[in-house]
Design a protein around this motif. Structure first.
Motif, PDB file in Angstrom:
ATOM      1  N   UNK A 188      -9.819  54.327  75.716  1.00 46.46           N
ATOM      2  CA  UNK A 188      -8.918  55.030  74.800  1.00 46.46           C
ATOM      3  C   UNK A 188      -8.928  54.407  73.404  1.00 46.46           C
ATOM      4  N   UNK A 189     -10.097  53.948  72.995  1.00 43.93           N
ATOM      5  CA  UNK A 189     -10.242  53.398  71.651  1.00 43.93           C
ATOM      6  C   UNK A 189     -10.713  54.476  70.693  1.00 43.93           C
ATOM      7  N   UNK A 190      -9.783  55.115  70.002  1.00 41.22           N
ATOM      8  CA  UNK A 190     -10.128  56.224  69.111  1.00 41.22           C
ATOM      9  C   UNK A 190     -10.403  55.760  67.685  1.00 41.22           C
ATOM     10  N   UNK A 191     -10.201  54.486  67.424  1.00 41.16           N
ATOM     11  CA  UNK A 191     -10.616  53.911  66.154  1.00 41.16           C
ATOM     12  C   UNK A 191      -9.648  54.073  65.008  1.00 41.16           C
ATOM     13  N   UNK A 192      -9.123  55.285  64.813  1.00 44.74           N
ATOM     14  CA  UNK A 192      -8.284  55.529  63.632  1.00 44.74           C
ATOM     15  C   UNK A 192      -6.882  56.029  63.973  1.00 44.74           C
ATOM     16  N   UNK A 193      -6.592  56.231  65.246  1.00 42.91           N
ATOM     17  CA  UNK A 193      -5.236  56.645  65.621  1.00 42.91           C
ATOM     18  C   UNK A 193      -4.998  56.279  67.081  1.00 42.91           C
ATOM     19  N   UNK A 194      -3.764  56.438  67.525  1.00 39.96           N
ATOM     20  CA  UNK A 194      -3.405  56.178  68.920  1.00 39.96           C
ATOM     21  C   UNK A 194      -2.293  57.133  69.327  1.00 39.96           C
ATOM     22  N   UNK A 195      -2.304  57.534  70.606  1.00 43.06           N
ATOM     23  CA  UNK A 195      -1.262  58.452  71.079  1.00 43.06           C
ATOM     24  C   UNK A 195      -0.751  58.093  72.469  1.00 43.06           C
ATOM     25  N   UNK A 196      -1.041  56.875  72.924  1.00 45.86           N
ATOM     26  CA  UNK A 196      -0.574  56.424  74.237  1.00 45.86           C
ATOM     27  C   UNK A 196      -0.514  54.902  74.223  1.00 45.86           C
ATOM     28  N   UNK A 197       0.188  54.296  75.187  1.00 43.40           N
ATOM     29  CA  UNK A 197       0.256  52.825  75.210  1.00 43.40           C
ATOM     30  C   UNK A 197      -1.114  52.160  75.247  1.00 43.40           C
ATOM     31  N   UNK A 198      -2.038  52.710  76.048  1.00 46.27           N
ATOM     32  CA  UNK A 198      -3.371  52.108  76.143  1.00 46.27           C
ATOM     33  C   UNK A 198      -4.131  52.268  74.833  1.00 46.27           C
TER      34      UNK A 198
END
Length: 456
Positions: free
Chosen positions: A388-398
């Motif tokens: 879950x490494x999206x680089x520029x954003x995050x949407x979950x704890x992981x």
């Protein structure tokens, strides 16, 4: 039919469904796969219906891989194709809530059917040995050798390869023959103690007498077959979407159970064989049709056809991991992170600027293909592939944890060129709002990265 067994089936399918729906919350739900089993007619029907859904609802560049897995599922060798593709069942679900592969969950049924085909030969072989002590020695050897290779060989291979899981079955025979040979004699006192320690299944047990759970057990096989294609094709990052997929899974499971499964279970063996043959022929025709008939083809305006075709050439890398041309000189990230797909620092190149690739599993898939374009014209090249490494954003704890890991690596290594390669969640497909939290987050992260180098 025993209600308690049906309730356990209900628990099994609910755990699997929750694992596929929320893989980071229900991490052990896949264990439910091993609890229930049924027969082929419904299996072949669902493959046929899923192929149609894939070609009606998924983009055409996703067809090829799904068609491969549909054909493998038809021949009950999905697990072998997973091995050949070096795919990972668990990463398939944990990388994102959706999947490019709507047939990957059928690996377990392929494994099960192969098991049913080959295990009778073990029974035949054991019958040749007349003495129970020889049978005990045989099953001990099968178990020990099987477990030895299961433990030593690549986990993804051994997990999906039927012959490396036979030890799980043969180990049960050890207890059987030990009991027959009375190798472990027990006193009456120890027998009574054992009986007193057994977990009693009370007929009045509310949990195992639950009508709702029992009914879920009745539809468990249908639910297992249909839930993953529905999640893969229709789910999005919204509460409404999750509720829709849950309801669609339940409704389709109930309908198929009553109008198809319950009806064919009433047939005699001749009727079952005929039905299976018809479904196999139907699947065979569908496999031919999707590959040859123009009915399934997508019409593309000529002015963009060449662009689409050129993009399709790259799509093969989205599910195949290319072998590394050079050995990593570092493969442990510092500081350590337990949600890594991979980390690699390559040998020094002949250029004068440093490059870092950052993202999720796509880094592993596309990494070598991208690195090849630089032709060693770099001083330092490394990739960081995070769950879950999206680089520029995050949407979950992981993904928030993954984002911090990525930022930390950029801060430590200060690459001149940062390449972000990620398959994004469907949260990115939602409409951009005023003061959108994701846009704000992306701008902040990009600003952080640009303190150290160029971002692409």
């Amino acid at each position: 039919m025993r209600k308690d067994i049906q309730c356990l089936r209900g628990v099994a399918i609910v755990s699997v469904f929750l694992y596929h729906l929320f893989p980071t919350l229900f991490v052990n739900g896949f264990l439910g796969v091993d609890i229930f089993k049924r027969i082929l007619p419904l299996y072949f029907l669902v493959i046929l219906l899923t192929v149609i859904l894939v070609h009606c609802y998924l983009e055409d560049f996703l067809w090829e891989n799904n068609d491969r897995y549909a054909l493998a599922s038809l021949f009950l060798v999905t697990n072998q194709l997973v091995i050949d593709d070096q795919a990972d069942y668990f990463r398939e679900f944990q990388a994102e809530r959706t999947s490019l592969n709507v047939f990957v969950h059928l690996w377990s049924l392929s494994l099960e059917m192969q098991f049913y085909i080959f295990v009778p030969f073990i029974f035949i072989g054991l019958q040749i040995l007349r003495k129970d002590v020889l049978k005990l020695i045989a099953v001990i050897l099968i178990t020990v050798i099987g477990f030895y290779f299961f433990a030593l060989i690549n986990p993804q291979f051994s997990f999906n390869f039927m012959f490396l899981r036979l030890w799980q079955f043969s180990s049960g025979f050890i207890a059987l023959f030990c009991d027959r040979l009375k190798l472990f004699k027990k006193s009456e006192k120890s027998k009574k103690n054992e009986e007193s320690k057994r977990f009693p299944i009370d007929k009045e047990d509310v949990f195992l007498e639950s009508k709702t759970l029992c009914y879920i057990g009745d539809i468990s096989y249908v639910m297992y077959l249909v839930h993953w294609p529905i999640l893969s094709i229709f789910i999005a990052a919204s509460v409404k979407s999750h509720l829709f997929c849950i309801m669609l899974t339940l409704i389709s499971s109930i309908v198929l159970h009553h109008i198809f499964e319950k009806q064919y279970l009433k047939l005699n063996w001749k009727g079952i064989v005929l039905l299976v043959l018809i479904l196999i022929l139907g699947n065979g025709y569908s496999q031919y049709s999707i590959r040859n008939d123009t009915f399934w083809k997508t019409t593309i305006p000529k002015e963009i056809e060449s662009i689409v075709n050129s993009n399709k050439k790259f799509f093969d890398y989205f599910w195949k991991t290319e072998s590394l041309r050079d050995k990593c000189i570092e493969n442990e990230i510092q500081p350590p992170h337990d949600k890594m797909y991979g980390y690699c620092k390559f040998p020094k190149g002949k250029g004068n600027f440093s490059i870092m690739m950052l993202g999720n599993s796509y880094v592993m898939n596309l990494g070598e293909h991208i690195r090849a374009h630089f032709n060693y014209n770099y001083s330092d090249y490394r990739y960081v592939s995070i769950n879950e490494g999206y680089g520029i954003y995050a949407d979950s704890p992981i993904s928030f944890a993954g984002l911090e890991v990525g930022k930390k690596q950029v801060e430590i290594h200060k690459p001149d060129l940062l390449i972000i390669v990620a398959r994004y969640t469907r949260a990115m497909k939602t409409e951009v709002e005023q003061n959108d939290k994701y846009v704000i987050q992306m701008n902040d992260v990009i600003e952080f990265y640009e303190k150290y180098g160029s971002v692409h």
